[in-house]
Write a protein that holds these residues in place. Structure first.
Motif, PDB file in Angstrom:
ATOM      1  N   THR A 151     -29.547  24.789  13.857  1.00  0.00           N
ATOM      2  CA  THR A 151     -29.811  24.781  15.436  1.00  0.00           C
ATOM      3  C   THR A 151     -30.433  26.781  15.597  1.00  0.00           C
ATOM      4  OG1 THR A 151     -27.288  26.889  15.087  1.00  0.00           O
ATOM      5  CG2 THR A 151     -27.723  23.653  15.453  1.00  0.00           C
ATOM      6  N   TYR A 152     -31.022  27.429  14.661  1.00  0.00           N
ATOM      7  CA  TYR A 152     -32.086  28.105  14.535  1.00  0.00           C
ATOM      8  C   TYR A 152     -33.001  28.033  13.448  1.00  0.00           C
ATOM      9  CZ  TYR A 152     -28.378  31.441  16.823  1.00  0.00           C
ATOM     10  OH  TYR A 152     -27.453  31.538  17.705  1.00  0.00           O
ATOM     11  N   TRP A 153     -34.215  28.670  14.145  1.00  0.00           N
ATOM     12  CA  TRP A 153     -35.892  28.654  13.548  1.00  0.00           C
ATOM     13  C   TRP A 153     -35.649  28.688  12.601  1.00  0.00           C
ATOM     14  CZ3 TRP A 153     -40.170  27.062  15.304  1.00  0.00           C
ATOM     15  CH2 TRP A 153     -40.570  26.668  17.220  1.00  0.00           C
ATOM     16  N   ARG A 154     -35.798  28.737  11.183  1.00  0.00           N
ATOM     17  CA  ARG A 154     -35.667  29.459   9.751  1.00  0.00           C
ATOM     18  C   ARG A 154     -36.585  31.061  10.389  1.00  0.00           C
ATOM     19  NH1 ARG A 154     -34.107  24.427   8.294  1.00  0.00           N
ATOM     20  NH2 ARG A 154     -33.811  24.404   5.935  1.00  0.00           N
ATOM     21  N   THR A 155     -37.869  30.306  11.146  1.00  0.00           N
ATOM     22  CA  THR A 155     -38.669  31.928  10.690  1.00  0.00           C
ATOM     23  C   THR A 155     -38.884  32.569  12.139  1.00  0.00           C
ATOM     24  OG1 THR A 155     -40.706  30.386  11.284  1.00  0.00           O
ATOM     25  CG2 THR A 155     -39.834  31.077   8.818  1.00  0.00           C
ATOM     26  N   ASP A 156     -37.942  31.968  12.636  1.00  0.00           N
ATOM     27  CA  ASP A 156     -37.410  33.257  14.285  1.00  0.00           C
ATOM     28  C   ASP A 156     -36.436  33.423  14.560  1.00  0.00           C
ATOM     29  OD1 ASP A 156     -39.588  33.005  17.102  1.00  0.00           O
ATOM     30  OD2 ASP A 156     -37.705  33.298  17.284  1.00  0.00           O
ATOM     31  N   SER A 157     -36.289  34.197  14.991  1.00  0.00           N
ATOM     32  CA  SER A 157     -35.010  35.426  15.303  1.00  0.00           C
ATOM     33  C   SER A 157     -34.009  34.163  15.886  1.00  0.00           C
ATOM     34  CB  SER A 157     -35.181  36.914  15.510  1.00  0.00           C
ATOM     35  OG  SER A 157     -35.810  36.529  16.534  1.00  0.00           O
ATOM     36  N   HIS A 158     -34.186  33.013  17.214  1.00  0.00           N
ATOM     37  CA  HIS A 158     -33.918  32.870  17.862  1.00  0.00           C
ATOM     38  C   HIS A 158     -33.161  30.866  17.546  1.00  0.00           C
ATOM     39  CE1 HIS A 158     -36.535  35.439  20.081  1.00  0.00           C
ATOM     40  NE2 HIS A 158     -35.178  36.397  20.926  1.00  0.00           N
ATOM     41  N   TRP A 159     -32.513  30.803  18.896  1.00  0.00           N
ATOM     42  CA  TRP A 159     -32.222  29.470  18.498  1.00  0.00           C
ATOM     43  C   TRP A 159     -33.349  28.765  18.586  1.00  0.00           C
ATOM     44  CZ3 TRP A 159     -27.209  30.479  21.531  1.00  0.00           C
ATOM     45  CH2 TRP A 159     -27.778  30.891  23.488  1.00  0.00           C
ATOM     46  N   SER A 160     -32.622  27.423  18.103  1.00  0.00           N
ATOM     47  CA  SER A 160     -34.282  25.933  17.867  1.00  0.00           C
ATOM     48  C   SER A 160     -33.361  24.778  19.310  1.00  0.00           C
ATOM     49  CB  SER A 160     -34.034  25.415  16.918  1.00  0.00           C
ATOM     50  OG  SER A 160     -32.884  24.810  16.962  1.00  0.00           O
ATOM     51  N   GLY A 161     -34.236  24.687  19.325  1.00  0.00           N
ATOM     52  CA  GLY A 161     -34.417  23.141  20.600  1.00  0.00           C
ATOM     53  C   GLY A 161     -33.296  22.743  20.674  1.00  0.00           C
ATOM     54  N   VAL A 162     -32.663  22.289  19.543  1.00  0.00           N
ATOM     55  CA  VAL A 162     -31.101  21.828  18.964  1.00  0.00           C
ATOM     56  C   VAL A 162     -30.069  22.805  19.647  1.00  0.00           C
ATOM     57  CG1 VAL A 162     -29.858  21.477  17.489  1.00  0.00           C
ATOM     58  CG2 VAL A 162     -32.209  20.737  17.647  1.00  0.00           C
ATOM     59  N   GLY A 163     -30.311  24.248  19.059  1.00  0.00           N
ATOM     60  CA  GLY A 163     -29.397  25.551  19.574  1.00  0.00           C
ATOM     61  C   GLY A 163     -29.585  25.526  21.272  1.00  0.00           C
ATOM     62  N   SER A 164     -30.391  25.705  21.966  1.00  0.00           N
ATOM     63  CA  SER A 164     -30.223  25.589  22.534  1.00  0.00           C
ATOM     64  C   SER A 164     -30.064  24.817  23.544  1.00  0.00           C
ATOM     65  CB  SER A 164     -31.429  26.127  23.389  1.00  0.00           C
ATOM     66  OG  SER A 164     -32.475  25.195  23.666  1.00  0.00           O
ATOM     67  N   ALA A 165     -29.615  24.016  23.503  1.00  0.00           N
ATOM     68  CA  ALA A 165     -28.900  22.170  23.670  1.00  0.00           C
ATOM     69  C   ALA A 165     -27.528  22.611  23.866  1.00  0.00           C
ATOM     70  CB  ALA A 165     -29.770  20.842  23.330  1.00  0.00           C
ATOM     71  N   ALA A 185     -31.754  33.656  25.964  1.00  0.00           N
ATOM     72  CA  ALA A 185     -31.265  32.512  27.805  1.00  0.00           C
ATOM     73  C   ALA A 185     -33.004  32.503  27.444  1.00  0.00           C
ATOM     74  CB  ALA A 185     -30.629  33.617  28.568  1.00  0.00           C
ATOM     75  N   TYR A 186     -33.749  33.288  27.521  1.00  0.00           N
ATOM     76  CA  TYR A 186     -35.402  32.021  27.913  1.00  0.00           C
ATOM     77  C   TYR A 186     -35.994  31.773  26.797  1.00  0.00           C
ATOM     78  CZ  TYR A 186     -40.512  32.930  28.825  1.00  0.00           C
ATOM     79  OH  TYR A 186     -41.550  32.242  29.227  1.00  0.00           O
ATOM     80  N   SER A 187     -35.710  31.519  25.579  1.00  0.00           N
ATOM     81  CA  SER A 187     -35.364  30.427  24.943  1.00  0.00           C
ATOM     82  C   SER A 187     -34.973  29.485  25.401  1.00  0.00           C
ATOM     83  CB  SER A 187     -35.269  31.155  23.702  1.00  0.00           C
ATOM     84  OG  SER A 187     -34.511  31.716  22.939  1.00  0.00           O
ATOM     85  N   ALA A 188     -33.529  29.453  26.106  1.00  0.00           N
ATOM     86  CA  ALA A 188     -33.624  28.334  26.244  1.00  0.00           C
ATOM     87  C   ALA A 188     -34.237  27.540  27.644  1.00  0.00           C
ATOM     88  CB  ALA A 188     -31.760  28.302  26.367  1.00  0.00           C
ATOM     89  N   LEU A 189     -34.494  28.411  28.230  1.00  0.00           N
ATOM     90  CA  LEU A 189     -34.910  27.607  29.866  1.00  0.00           C
ATOM     91  C   LEU A 189     -35.063  26.598  29.905  1.00  0.00           C
ATOM     92  CD1 LEU A 189     -36.258  30.677  31.248  1.00  0.00           C
ATOM     93  CD2 LEU A 189     -34.045  29.723  31.797  1.00  0.00           C
ATOM     94  N   GLY A 190     -35.970  25.848  28.287  1.00  0.00           N
ATOM     95  CA  GLY A 190     -36.245  24.644  28.992  1.00  0.00           C
ATOM     96  C   GLY A 190     -35.098  23.506  28.898  1.00  0.00           C
ATOM     97  N   ASN A 191     -33.666  23.718  28.273  1.00  0.00           N
ATOM     98  CA  ASN A 191     -33.221  22.907  28.751  1.00  0.00           C
ATOM     99  C   ASN A 191     -32.376  23.284  29.447  1.00  0.00           C
ATOM    100  OD1 ASN A 191     -33.245  21.077  27.011  1.00  0.00           O
ATOM    101  ND2 ASN A 191     -32.745  22.575  24.911  1.00  0.00           N
ATOM    102  N   LEU A 192     -32.053  24.450  29.897  1.00  0.00           N
ATOM    103  CA  LEU A 192     -30.913  25.107  31.060  1.00  0.00           C
ATOM    104  C   LEU A 192     -31.647  24.880  32.642  1.00  0.00           C
ATOM    105  CD1 LEU A 192     -30.631  28.688  30.220  1.00  0.00           C
ATOM    106  CD2 LEU A 192     -29.015  27.057  30.593  1.00  0.00           C
ATOM    107  N   ARG A 193     -33.375  24.685  32.661  1.00  0.00           N
ATOM    108  CA  ARG A 193     -32.921  24.414  33.874  1.00  0.00           C
ATOM    109  C   ARG A 193     -32.730  23.218  34.721  1.00  0.00           C
ATOM    110  NH1 ARG A 193     -39.126  27.155  35.450  1.00  0.00           N
ATOM    111  NH2 ARG A 193     -39.248  28.308  34.148  1.00  0.00           N
TER     112      ARG A 193
END
Length: 366
Positions: A190-204, A300-308
């Motif tokens: 649920t997180y990127w390997r090379t990013d500090s944030h969750w991925s699309g799966v995590g934001s879902a 929250a910003y990185s999850a907006l694609g699945n929150l909106r």
């Protein structure tokens, strides 16, 4: 051994002499390092001008940015080193972690639950005004992908103990307005390997948990489709690396079409737009109705694609990039309020957890 020494020597020669050769051939270097190119030394500075020669010449060597990237690649992939600053910590299975996760886990864990309690009291103030409200924490990557943590981390056992304690607090925290997601995030990548944030799966996972809390009927209608996002993620950028990553990703839908409000942009996972975002989703039937505001940070910003897609009329405010007055006004105008704070920022001293902030919100909602 001899071959490896020759490889190291070859890289060193290219790094040191390649930019100079390019300069003599007529190539010039654009600005790099996110700063202006060093100015030329002035004869009027006397002997002090000598101190300016090195930076001035280095900044104008052709191919310098390429050489810097090549060195970063060599350090990471060949020498298997990361900068001693501990901004990035290398784990297993290709995972990188934000060094701040470890220092804050060691230093701030004693106040972590009191920070959550402060957020809970803020949510209660908002609920007492007649609004629907929930609050949540964006879990640190180090708290979710714990199996990939290295054996040696900044702050050592103090950090590891702090991570374990905060995991337990997040998983057991009880409040009627709380949305906990850490445990569910551990069940897949649920997180990127090379990013500090969750991925699309995590934001879902996050978006579905919010929907289940706010409207279980909406949560039951959500559909997912495979998605793909490729980028050079933030921890690679901190290391000076340019490799891209394409983690598993999904896109949520509740049957509507998301449209940015006039003057606002469509969500793009490859761009970062600080401040305020506004949108509508139509048809709005079955969505979280009325006006809604999500007040959060980069998680929250990185999850907006699945929150909106869940909100009929939504606004996002990025904490730290909007004023208190904007926050108070947005809460007052909204029927539903979502508060998200990244785990490593949750302390009794976080503005949202303080009595003074609660009093201001209460006054604004009278």
């Amino acid at each position: 051994m001899k071959a490896s020494r020759m490889a190291v020597l070859a890289v060193a020669v290219v790094f040191v002499f390649g930019p100079a050769a390019g300069y003599l051939a007529g190539f010039r270097q654009a600005p790099v390092d996110n700063r202006a190119i060093a100015p030329a030394p002035e004869a009027s500075d006397g002997f002090d001008a000598l101190d300016a020669v090195g930076p001035w010449a280095a900044d104008r060597l052709a191919g310098r940015s390429s050489a810097v990237r090549a060195k970063s690649w060599f350090d990471f992939h060949v020498l298997r080193e990361v900068p001693a600053s501990n901004k990035v910590v290398r784990g297993s299975d290709g995972y990188l972690f934000l060094g701040e996760d470890f220092t804050k886990a060691c230093n701030l864990t004693p106040g972590f639950k009191r920070g959550l309690d402060g957020l809970a009291r803020l949510a209660e103030v908002i609920r007492q005004s007649g609004r629907r409200v929930v609050f949540t924490a964006g879990p640190n990557k180090s708290s979710v992908v714990s199996e990939a943590l290295p054996s040696v981390v900044p702050k050592g056992q103090c950090a590891l103990d702090g991570i374990a304690t905060q995991q337990q607090i997040l998983d057991s925290y009880q409040h009627s307005l709380w949305v906990g997601v850490r445990e569910e995030l551990t069940k897949s990548q649920t997180y990127w390997r090379t990013d500090s944030h969750w991925s699309g799966v995590g934001s879902a996972v996050f978006a579905k948990a919010l929907a289940a809390k706010l409207d279980p009927r909406l949560a039951a209608r959500i559909t997912t489709t495979p998605d793909s996002v490729t980028k050079t993620a933030d921890l690679n950028v901190l290391l000076g690396l340019t490799e891209t990553e394409t983690p598993p990703s999904v896109q949520l839908s509740a049957g509507g079409t998301v449209t940015p409000r006039p003057g606002y942009a469509a969500y793009d996972p490859l761009k970062v737009l600080y401040g305020v975002e506004k949108w509508t989703t139509t048809p709005s039937t079955g969505l979280i109705g009325g006006k809604s505001v999500i007040i959060g940070d980069s998680f929250a910003y990185s999850a907006l694609g699945n929150l909106r897609p869940l909100f009929a009329d939504g606004t996002f405010l990025w904490i730290g990039h909007v004023s208190e007055a904007q926050i108070f006004a947005a809460i007052k105008e909204s029927d539903t309020v979502v508060i998200e704070i990244v785990q490593r920022s949750i302390t009794p001293a976080h503005p949202f957890a303080t009595p003074a902030f609660r009093q201001k919100v209460a006054a604004a909602l009278r």
